[in-house]
Write an enzyme that holds these catalytic residues in place. Sequence first.
Site, PDB file in Angstrom:
ATOM      1  N   CYS A  30      45.064  49.006  30.264  1.00  0.00           N
ATOM      2  CA  CYS A  30      45.066  48.745  31.706  1.00  0.00           C
ATOM      3  C   CYS A  30      45.630  49.939  32.483  1.00  0.00           C
ATOM      4  O   CYS A  30      46.799  50.281  32.336  1.00  0.00           O
ATOM      5  CB  CYS A  30      45.899  47.479  31.949  1.00  0.00           C
ATOM      6  N   CYS A  33      48.570  49.159  34.803  1.00  0.00           N
ATOM      7  CA  CYS A  33      49.746  48.875  33.959  1.00  0.00           C
ATOM      8  C   CYS A  33      50.427  50.177  33.545  1.00  0.00           C
ATOM      9  O   CYS A  33      51.651  50.257  33.505  1.00  0.00           O
ATOM     10  CB  CYS A  33      49.339  48.104  32.702  1.00  0.00           C
TER      11      CYS A  33
END
Length: 102
Positions: A30, A33
Amino acid sequence: MSVLHVNKNNFDSVKTSEKPVLLDFYADWCGPCRMVSPIVDEIAEENPQYLVGKINVDEEQELAQTFGVFSIPTLVVIKNGAVVHQSAGAKPKAQILALLEG
């Protein structure tokens, strides 16, 4: 204090911490993230009054379901064993600290 990698085996001790808890639900693949991760690391290092943990949603799907995590990163703040804030999406450091202090 460094970031604690949280899993179903150590989650109960995290949930019952006397310190406010910041949990970062993330995945290695991600992009947002990966932007939030170093900020969460900084918060852990600079703020020993908080317990900061990271939960990999790919490895801990049960915990992600427990918190209703549908998008990542999701940041969760727990105080006295109860969720007081839950927020999805990348956030700057000041906003993350405001969640903890709020």
